[in-house]
Design a protein around this motif. Sequence first.
Motif, PDB file in Angstrom:
ATOM      1  N   GLU A 123      51.614  30.502  42.586  1.00 20.56           N
ATOM      2  CA  GLU A 123      50.561  30.439  41.567  1.00 20.56           C
ATOM      3  C   GLU A 123      49.402  31.366  41.926  1.00 20.56           C
ATOM      4  OE1 GLU A 123      47.465  27.292  39.421  1.00 20.56           O
ATOM      5  OE2 GLU A 123      48.936  26.531  40.874  1.00 20.56           O
ATOM      6  N   PRO A 148      42.321  28.993  35.041  1.00 18.58           N
ATOM      7  CA  PRO A 148      42.774  30.174  35.783  1.00 18.58           C
ATOM      8  C   PRO A 148      41.587  31.067  36.149  1.00 18.58           C
ATOM      9  CG  PRO A 148      43.218  30.443  33.449  1.00 18.58           C
ATOM     10  CD  PRO A 148      42.686  29.056  33.612  1.00 18.58           C
ATOM     11  N   ALA A 203      50.236  34.967  41.088  1.00 20.50           N
ATOM     12  CA  ALA A 203      50.169  35.239  39.649  1.00 20.50           C
ATOM     13  C   ALA A 203      48.717  35.406  39.195  1.00 20.50           C
ATOM     14  CB  ALA A 203      50.847  34.120  38.878  1.00 20.50           C
ATOM     15  N   LEU A 204      47.842  34.530  39.657  1.00 17.48           N
ATOM     16  CA  LEU A 204      46.432  34.605  39.262  1.00 17.48           C
ATOM     17  C   LEU A 204      45.756  35.844  39.839  1.00 17.48           C
ATOM     18  CD1 LEU A 204      45.309  30.880  39.670  1.00 17.48           C
ATOM     19  CD2 LEU A 204      45.476  32.172  37.537  1.00 17.48           C
ATOM     20  N   GLY A 239      47.147  38.631  40.661  1.00 13.11           N
ATOM     21  CA  GLY A 239      47.626  39.800  39.933  1.00 13.11           C
ATOM     22  C   GLY A 239      46.972  39.915  38.564  1.00 13.11           C
ATOM     23  N   ARG A 240      46.783  38.796  37.923  1.00 12.28           N
ATOM     24  CA  ARG A 240      46.152  38.784  36.598  1.00 12.28           C
ATOM     25  C   ARG A 240      44.729  39.320  36.654  1.00 12.28           C
ATOM     26  NH1 ARG A 240      45.474  33.191  33.087  1.00 12.28           N
ATOM     27  NH2 ARG A 240      43.982  33.950  31.522  1.00 12.28           N
ATOM     28  N   PHE A 241      43.998  38.987  37.728  1.00 12.37           N
ATOM     29  CA  PHE A 241      42.599  39.430  37.845  1.00 12.37           C
ATOM     30  C   PHE A 241      42.447  40.659  38.738  1.00 12.37           C
ATOM     31  CE2 PHE A 241      42.217  34.839  36.872  1.00 12.37           C
ATOM     32  CZ  PHE A 241      41.440  34.934  35.717  1.00 12.37           C
ATOM     33  N   ASP A 242      43.577  41.226  39.139  1.00 10.17           N
ATOM     34  CA  ASP A 242      43.563  42.415  39.998  1.00 10.17           C
ATOM     35  C   ASP A 242      42.717  42.171  41.248  1.00 10.17           C
ATOM     36  OD1 ASP A 242      44.324  44.964  40.724  1.00 10.17           O
ATOM     37  OD2 ASP A 242      42.633  45.929  39.712  1.00 10.17           O
TER      38      ASP A 242
END
Length: 794
Positions: A480, A450, A483-484, A486-489
Amino acid sequence: MSDMSTLSRPRGRRLPAEVTGFVGRRHEVAEVKRLLSGAHVVTLTGAGGVGKTRLALRVAADVRRAFRNGVWLVELAALDKPELLVQTVAEALEIRDRSPRPPLKVLTDHLRDKQALMVLDNCEHLLQDCAVLAEKLVRAAPDLRVLVTSRQALGVDGEHTLTVPPLALPDSGLARPSTEALAQSDAVRLFAERAGAVLADFAVTDDNREAVEGICRRLDGLPLAIELAAVRLRALSVQQLLDRLDDRFRLLTSGSRAVLPRHQTLRALIDWSYALCTDQERALWERVSVFAGDLDLEAAETVCSGDGIASGEIVDLVIGLVDKSVLVREEYPSGVRYRLLETIRQYGRDRLRESGEEEDLRRRHRDWCQGLVARAEQEWFGPGQVRWFARLRGEHSNLRAALDFCLTARGEAERGLAVATAMRFYWIAAGFLHEGRCWLDPLLAADAAPTVSRARALCVNARLAVLQSDFAAAESMLEESRALAGRFDDAATLAQIMYVSGLSALVRQDLTRAATLLENAVDRHRELDDQVGVVNSLMYLATAHSFLGHSRRALTLFETCLGLCEARSEHWFRSYVLSVFAIEMWRQGDTARAIEMESESIRLKQPFNDRLGIALCVEVMAWIAAGKGDCECAAQLLGALRGIWRSVGGPLFGYLAEYHSQCEAVVRSALGVKRFDVALRKGAGLTFEGALACALREKASAGEQPEEADRPSPLTRRETEIAQLVAQGLSNKEIAASLVIAQRTAEGHIEHILSKLGFHSRAQVAVWVGERTRAPEEERPSEGDPGPAAPPAS
């Protein structure tokens, strides 16, 4: 005492008999004969195995009647001692001199009044000595001609050189030729003839034609390689031979023992070229083998310098390798490039692998490619866009090699994702949607970690999938990626995801949802000050509003988008904005402006060879023609479009399909079924260029062009306005003030005007404007022809 009668009679019989047929080379034979008619020394250069000797011998046989004192072959391949050169030449000419005179004196005395042709074959390892000898002989004997074969020119005064190319291959740019036409290619003819000597009943057939063509292409049309390959048909089928060519140097072993050892295998022959190079030239040969296709000097300096080769030394080493026919020099509009024939490149790669440096050089090559695509992506939205597209198109093979390295080398997949992602605009502009996905899919599968790189690559891959109407795959990848990101802004990727989602909705004709998503995408990109993202999103947002019937909103968005593109002298997005903006103009009844926009869009798309985009423009031209009552033209365009859409791999975007159907129904009704079918077939027979000419109302044949004042203007309305101000003598600053635009914008428009008209001065623009304004007003097309009522929006 020498035998002075030796050269008193024709000695064409001194040439070796041709034991195998001579194939092709009509142009080269004619050119060598022409050169010999005026030059004392003519040198045939080229890679080992390209056929220099065979060409020289054929020419010598053809012209022997023109040399009353004979044609003589001097074979130098077996000569290792330079000091025996003159003696060897004298022996070949059958001069028997037993006096104590220096051999050179004997030779010059013999040739002084003779009209003869001397073929010096394989001079590269005795280059300096052969150069001195040839120069002295032609000075002493004015009627002597010397035909030289060498991997490097002699460099003597008055020398004319001809680089012998490989045999011609079938034209890969044409449609699949017939088996008979394929067999006329020089390379295929040579293979077939040599194969026939091995298998009496061999012929190129429908069953083996693809394998035969593949063999000839894999061997670059190199005659020696083709001949050596054909011998293997004693044990292999044509397909088996093709399958095994990767190991060509082990496989292609000559069956004849009558030739010198260095000619017994292709490897031995190239070994010899390698031995003739300096240590630095050998190193450069090995290093440039990591390039696929060709390269320029800058690339060689970047990738191949270091470890014993300074960057400043590269140019001289390249010159040395060109002189030795290791590198082939080629002229392109963008400049000089160099390439290795595949057999020579693979030899260099084998040497590089043996040295243990292959992976390091491939990594350096990948880094160079990554830097190239990164700069192209950064500068894509600007005046250098066409230049960058051409550059990436020219480096396509190298980019593939870099991606292949990332895919096959351990731990390099993430870098590969970065390279493939940076190529996003290139994949689309070049029409390589499938190829882009073919790289991104396995790279994503190779490294599932990720990361931000993965999020961005998924988004680009989804974008390509949407343009292929593969919506299920696109949705999965967007999910996908979202999601990634958003996870890393990662705000930039989230904005792109919004854009791709909106594009997907638009293509699927969910116009309301498309407008909402694309509006969001515009806002996100504006917050990031991402002008490319803003333009890309605005373009499709305007399209969605146009087909929702929100004309005023669509016009505002189209104008804003065009303004952003024009301010940056950009081509690609502007061409698409114009093509769809033209549909809105047509729907509002402004047919003249719609035609102007589509014509300009076509012009902007042509440097990209954007057949999909041009097909869309031709579609709109067909609709316009039908609306104006020119149903014959509309039917022909519809016929041409059937083939065009097949060639680009798909139909119209869904939100435009209804216009196509309505146009076809109107035209069929107006013409009747029989006339419609005739016009449709006539259009189907048009070339791509012919369809464009029909769409643009241009005369198809030269000499039927309209007078200058009657020709459609290549300029947009704004450019026409500025051209008129130029004709009035206004400066750039005055034009900017008059039109309330930035001076830089005015300058950009003037550059476009000069480029479109092929002019280099403002005075030429003034003359052109004057010629057009002298046309009688009543002869000009009306600017306000509204055409028919537009069909309802999708």
